[in-house]
Enzyme design. Structure first.
Site, PDB file in Angstrom:
ATOM      1  N   LYS A 152      46.533 125.204  24.035  1.00 47.69           N
ATOM      2  CA  LYS A 152      46.902 123.815  23.746  1.00 47.69           C
ATOM      3  C   LYS A 152      47.724 123.729  22.460  1.00 47.69           C
ATOM      4  O   LYS A 152      47.808 124.695  21.695  1.00 47.69           O
ATOM      5  CB  LYS A 152      45.639 122.959  23.625  1.00 47.69           C
ATOM      6  CG  LYS A 152      44.712 123.365  22.488  1.00 47.69           C
ATOM      7  CD  LYS A 152      43.456 122.506  22.460  1.00 47.69           C
ATOM      8  CE  LYS A 152      42.534 122.940  21.315  1.00 47.69           C
ATOM      9  NZ  LYS A 152      41.353 122.089  21.194  1.00 47.69           N
ATOM     10  N   MET A 204      58.871 117.714  -0.396  1.00 48.79           N
ATOM     11  CA  MET A 204      59.138 117.748   1.033  1.00 48.79           C
ATOM     12  C   MET A 204      59.802 119.053   1.461  1.00 48.79           C
ATOM     13  O   MET A 204      59.456 119.626   2.498  1.00 48.79           O
ATOM     14  CB  MET A 204      60.024 116.569   1.447  1.00 48.79           C
ATOM     15  CG  MET A 204      60.306 116.518   2.943  1.00 48.79           C
ATOM     16  SD  MET A 204      61.367 115.134   3.433  1.00 48.79           S
ATOM     17  CE  MET A 204      60.235 113.764   3.189  1.00 48.79           C
ATOM     18  N   ARG A 250      31.346 113.793  21.618  1.00 43.75           N
ATOM     19  CA  ARG A 250      32.788 113.628  21.709  1.00 43.75           C
ATOM     20  C   ARG A 250      33.060 113.439  23.200  1.00 43.75           C
ATOM     21  O   ARG A 250      32.462 112.583  23.819  1.00 43.75           O
ATOM     22  CB  ARG A 250      33.469 114.866  21.100  1.00 43.75           C
ATOM     23  CG  ARG A 250      34.871 114.658  20.591  1.00 43.75           C
ATOM     24  CD  ARG A 250      35.416 115.873  19.875  1.00 43.75           C
ATOM     25  NE  ARG A 250      35.428 117.078  20.698  1.00 43.75           N
ATOM     26  CZ  ARG A 250      36.055 118.200  20.374  1.00 43.75           C
ATOM     27  NH1 ARG A 250      36.708 118.283  19.228  1.00 43.75           N
ATOM     28  NH2 ARG A 250      36.020 119.247  21.172  1.00 43.75           N
ATOM     29  N   TYR A 270      57.265 116.464  -9.340  1.00 48.82           N
ATOM     30  CA  TYR A 270      56.924 115.044  -9.317  1.00 48.82           C
ATOM     31  C   TYR A 270      55.621 114.775 -10.070  1.00 48.82           C
ATOM     32  O   TYR A 270      54.661 115.546  -9.982  1.00 48.82           O
ATOM     33  CB  TYR A 270      56.754 114.555  -7.881  1.00 48.82           C
ATOM     34  CG  TYR A 270      58.047 114.353  -7.132  1.00 48.82           C
ATOM     35  CD1 TYR A 270      58.981 113.401  -7.543  1.00 48.82           C
ATOM     36  CD2 TYR A 270      58.336 115.094  -5.997  1.00 48.82           C
ATOM     37  CE1 TYR A 270      60.163 113.203  -6.850  1.00 48.82           C
ATOM     38  CE2 TYR A 270      59.516 114.910  -5.290  1.00 48.82           C
ATOM     39  CZ  TYR A 270      60.421 113.960  -5.727  1.00 48.82           C
ATOM     40  OH  TYR A 270      61.588 113.772  -5.030  1.00 48.82           O
TER      41      TYR A 270
END
Length: 371
Positions: free
Chosen positions: A40, A310, A139, A262
């Site tokens: 998956k 990023m 679940r 940053y």
């Protein structure tokens, strides 16, 4: 200029290692138990169209995916006689797609059983399915009252050929957790109540390593195929599959009172050098690794300093010689000195998330493929 020359970062995926890991699981469970493969999420982000054929060539005959679209995609590279099971089961209106592509739904609720049985009746067909029992995950899955209803009214399964009864473990990566034995007992009890002549499956990756009691007729290795450690309290028995390297774009001299990145979260203390590498959180390098992760250059650790951007990550290379840390040189992010599980631990997550987050900007190279 070649693709290699212009690539800022490189992801190497060893298909041969994936196949070797599947064979290790197959041999571990022995001839009385089938080893399937969970592929998956595009083989946990590593590329199903490249990996699935290798597993099939090695002898894997049952594959699990999460969604119908994933099933349709891998069916293109698999013969129809190979089982492709859809863990999410049938959605309303999707039964015809499942049948068209020879996909086997995992039925998780009485509603899904009704959908699949209704399609069987409407088409005059007898359709294969797996039944998923909830033994403690809360679940997906049929709970104890739903199992009792099925046992009391077998007609609910008219038109359905249950080929597998399965469940999933909550705490299998903690070998001593009491819930493991509780779920094993619940699975034995609930599957016994159904009394179906179907095979049974409880073992996914870590569960397989709890021992033969948990193997039953089929195991469903997933993360272990891609090199993640199924036994975090022990050495990893699986072969490494992934290597990730990034180029250094720039090296600069720094000194106090300069800051890096940053938010000025890293303050420079004394003379040093920082290297800026060409990958960031857009590529799956988690922002949480800022000021805590590390890379490796020629076997030497270089710590991440400042926040992950990023597209960029900054490393302190002050301890290295200038010829080791230079523009164009490679920094290992995942590899022999730092596994995906190690990177995950530094970022406060798990190896599964690391692999599935790997970005699409990397130059991907596959090794050991079936040709």
């Amino acid at each position: 200029m070649t693709a290699y020359d212009r690539a800022p970062a490189f992801l190497t995926i060893d298909v041969g290692a994936v196949v070797a890991n599947w064979r290790l699981i197959r041999d571990r469970v022995g001839p009385g138990c089938e080893a399937a493969a969970v592929v998956k999420a595009d083989c946990y982000g590593l590329g199903a169209e490249r990996i699935v054929p290798g597993l099939a060539a090695a002898g894997c005959r049952t594959f699990f995916v999460a969604t119908i679209d994933e099933g349709i995609a891998i069916r293109k590279v698999l013969p129809r006689e190979v089982t492709v099971a859809i863990l999410g089961g049938p959605l309303p209106g999707a039964a015809a797609d499942l049948a068209e592509h020879a996909l086997t739904p995992v039925l998780n609720s009485l509603d899904q059983i009704g959908l699949w049985a209704g399609y069987a009746a409407a088409t005059g067909s007898r359709l294969k399915a797996a039944l998923h029992l909830d033994t403690g995950m809360s679940r997906l899955g049929l709970d104890a009252p739903a199992v009792a209803m099925l046992a009391a009214d077998p007609a609910l399964l008219n038109g359905i050929d249950p080929i597998l009864v399965m469940s999933h473990m909550a705490c299998a990566d903690e070998t001593g957790h009491p819930k493991n034995r509780q779920q094993l007992t619940a699975f034995q009890t609930l599957s016994g109540q159904l009394g179906l002549p179907a095979r049974r499956s409880l073992g996914a990756s870590s569960t397989i390593f709890l021992g033969p009691d948990y193997h039953f007729d089929l195991v469903r290795p997933g993360a272990v195929l891609y090199g993640l450690n199924p036994t975090p309290d022990q050495a990893n028995p699986m072969a490494a599959v992934v290597a990730l390297h990034a180029r250094i774009l720039q090296v600069r001299d720094v000194d106090s009172p300069m800051t890096v990145g940053y938010g000025a979260t890293h303050s420079v203390r004394g003379k040093g050098r920082v290297a800026v590498a060409a990958l960031g959180y857009a590529d799956g390098v988690f922002r949480s690794l800022g000021n805590s992760g590390f890379g490796v250059i020629e076997g030497e650790r270089v710590p991440v300093v400042g926040r992950i951007s990023m597209d960029l990550t900054t490393f302190d290379v002050s301890a290295l010689a200038p010829e080791q840390a230079r523009p164009g040189a490679l920094i290992e992010i995942i590899g022999p000195h730092q596994a995906a599980d190690d990177l995950a631990a530094q970022g406060g997550t798990i190896g599964y998330e690391v692999l599935t987050a790997l970005g699409r900007r990397y130059l991907r190279t596959y090794q050991g493929e079936v040709v």
